[in-house]
Design a protein around this motif. Structure first.
Motif, PDB file in Angstrom:
ATOM      1  N   LEU A 131      79.400 -32.179  60.725  1.00  0.00           N
ATOM      2  CA  LEU A 131      80.035 -30.888  60.993  1.00  0.00           C
ATOM      3  C   LEU A 131      81.541 -31.048  61.137  1.00  0.00           C
ATOM      4  O   LEU A 131      82.326 -30.247  60.613  1.00  0.00           O
ATOM      5  CB  LEU A 131      79.440 -30.255  62.266  1.00  0.00           C
ATOM      6  CG  LEU A 131      77.984 -29.805  62.166  1.00  0.00           C
ATOM      7  CD1 LEU A 131      77.427 -29.471  63.551  1.00  0.00           C
ATOM      8  CD2 LEU A 131      77.834 -28.600  61.246  1.00  0.00           C
ATOM      9  N   VAL A 169      75.455 -21.844  64.461  1.00  0.00           N
ATOM     10  CA  VAL A 169      74.132 -22.110  63.882  1.00  0.00           C
ATOM     11  C   VAL A 169      73.696 -20.822  63.197  1.00  0.00           C
ATOM     12  O   VAL A 169      73.592 -19.774  63.831  1.00  0.00           O
ATOM     13  CB  VAL A 169      73.106 -22.529  64.952  1.00  0.00           C
ATOM     14  CG1 VAL A 169      71.694 -22.542  64.350  1.00  0.00           C
ATOM     15  CG2 VAL A 169      73.425 -23.907  65.511  1.00  0.00           C
ATOM     16  N   ALA A 202      74.740 -35.605  62.932  1.00  0.00           N
ATOM     17  CA  ALA A 202      74.878 -34.184  62.588  1.00  0.00           C
ATOM     18  C   ALA A 202      76.251 -33.668  63.009  1.00  0.00           C
ATOM     19  O   ALA A 202      76.939 -32.973  62.247  1.00  0.00           O
ATOM     20  CB  ALA A 202      73.773 -33.372  63.264  1.00  0.00           C
ATOM     21  N   ARG A 214      68.747 -26.850  68.616  1.00  0.00           N
ATOM     22  CA  ARG A 214      69.843 -27.514  67.887  1.00  0.00           C
ATOM     23  C   ARG A 214      71.207 -26.943  68.305  1.00  0.00           C
ATOM     24  O   ARG A 214      72.195 -27.678  68.403  1.00  0.00           O
ATOM     25  CB  ARG A 214      69.646 -27.361  66.377  1.00  0.00           C
ATOM     26  CG  ARG A 214      68.399 -28.056  65.835  1.00  0.00           C
ATOM     27  CD  ARG A 214      68.515 -29.569  65.859  1.00  0.00           C
ATOM     28  NE  ARG A 214      67.308 -30.196  65.337  1.00  0.00           N
ATOM     29  CZ  ARG A 214      66.395 -30.807  66.077  1.00  0.00           C
ATOM     30  NH1 ARG A 214      66.540 -30.888  67.387  1.00  0.00           N
ATOM     31  NH2 ARG A 214      65.330 -31.360  65.518  1.00  0.00           N
ATOM     32  N   ALA A 262      76.005 -25.028  60.809  1.00  0.00           N
ATOM     33  CA  ALA A 262      74.669 -25.622  60.748  1.00  0.00           C
ATOM     34  C   ALA A 262      73.704 -24.495  60.398  1.00  0.00           C
ATOM     35  O   ALA A 262      73.903 -23.350  60.796  1.00  0.00           O
ATOM     36  CB  ALA A 262      74.292 -26.250  62.079  1.00  0.00           C
ATOM     37  N   VAL A 300      75.358 -28.620  57.663  1.00  0.00           N
ATOM     38  CA  VAL A 300      74.149 -29.375  58.003  1.00  0.00           C
ATOM     39  C   VAL A 300      72.971 -28.411  58.074  1.00  0.00           C
ATOM     40  O   VAL A 300      73.026 -27.404  58.785  1.00  0.00           O
ATOM     41  CB  VAL A 300      74.308 -30.123  59.342  1.00  0.00           C
ATOM     42  CG1 VAL A 300      73.043 -30.924  59.659  1.00  0.00           C
ATOM     43  CG2 VAL A 300      75.515 -31.055  59.302  1.00  0.00           C
TER      44      VAL A 300
END
Length: 241
Positions: free
Chosen positions: A124, A11, A120, A150, A50, A130
């Motif tokens: 990925l 992330v 999501a 997330r 992400a 995303v």
């Protein structure tokens, strides 16, 4: 010899201010382009990416609240501003051939998909970037908390906190205190106990409870996101234990 990434799913947390560049407000096309190119570099390493983006370059809920605005209303305005940033990043990524999807916590189907965890994860797995927008969909929660939430939901290996004004976690604000020392590694507990402004306490606690490592580094030097993903020791790593 092909390079192998240390992390499979990440992330990337970007502050809104990071997108503003030197102007300090709005969206700087050159900054967005640079970020997109750095994201492309790690996508080419087969890393699943992400992105969570803030909105400080457009609107801050806290600022609105301090002006006397209802806090929930001010925060919802901030969530909408993150969608503008997310669409700008998506457009920039698509321009260089990187498939991406924007998912929002507040439904606005004309411009983005609603956030659905399984969808999501499927994006990925198909190597689409995303971009999570509109925060958690709730007032009183920051985009740092969104990144932590997330990351836990999609089972990310790490949160990469890309900064434009600092290259790690320091014992004090290095812009103010010349004696501030940079940490190579620190625990979430120490971050909370020492009141270090890495993430807000809700986000830090969520990361600590779910044992999600966080790497704080500067993205202003091109290639730094790739270096972090490859496991180079730049910035500061914050660990759960």
């Amino acid at each position: 010899m092909s390079q192998e990434a240390k992390y499979k799913r990440v992330v990337l947390k970007l502050s809104g201010e990071a997108l503003a560049g030197k102007a300090g407000f709005g969206i700087d096309p050159e900054i967005i382009k640079s970020i997109s190119e750095q994201i492309q570099e790690i996508v080419e390493l087969n890393v699943e990416v992400a992105v969570v983006v803030g909105a400080g370059n457009i609107w801050r809920g806290k600022t609105g609240s301090e002006m006397g605005m209802d806090r929930a209303t001010a925060d919802y305005m901030g969530m909408l501003a993150t969608v503008m940033n997310a669409l700008a990043i998506q457009d920039s990524l698509e321009n260089i051939g990187v498939d991406s999807r924007v998912q929002t916590s507040i439904e606005m189907r004309q411009v983005a998909e609603p956030y659905i965890r399984r969808r999501a994860i499927r994006h990925l797995e198909k190597k689409r970037v995303v971009i999570f927008a509109a925060g958690t969909g709730n007032p009183y929660f920051s985009t740092d908390t969104t990144a932590a939430l997330r990351a836990a939901e999609i089972e990310a290996d790490v949160i990469l906190m890309a900064k434009n004004n600092v290259d790690g976690v320091y014992s004090a604000d290095p812009m103010i205190d010349a004696n501030a020392t940079k940490y190579q590694e620190i625990s979430y507990l120490d971050v909370l106990n020492e009141g270090l402004a890495v993430m807000d306490s809700t986000a830090s606690s969520l990361c600590m409870d779910n044992n999600i490592p966080l790497i704080v580094f500067s993205f202003t030097e091109k290639g730094n996101i790739k270096r972090v993903v490859l496991g180079e020791q730049i910035g500061t790593i914050v660990r759960g234990k």
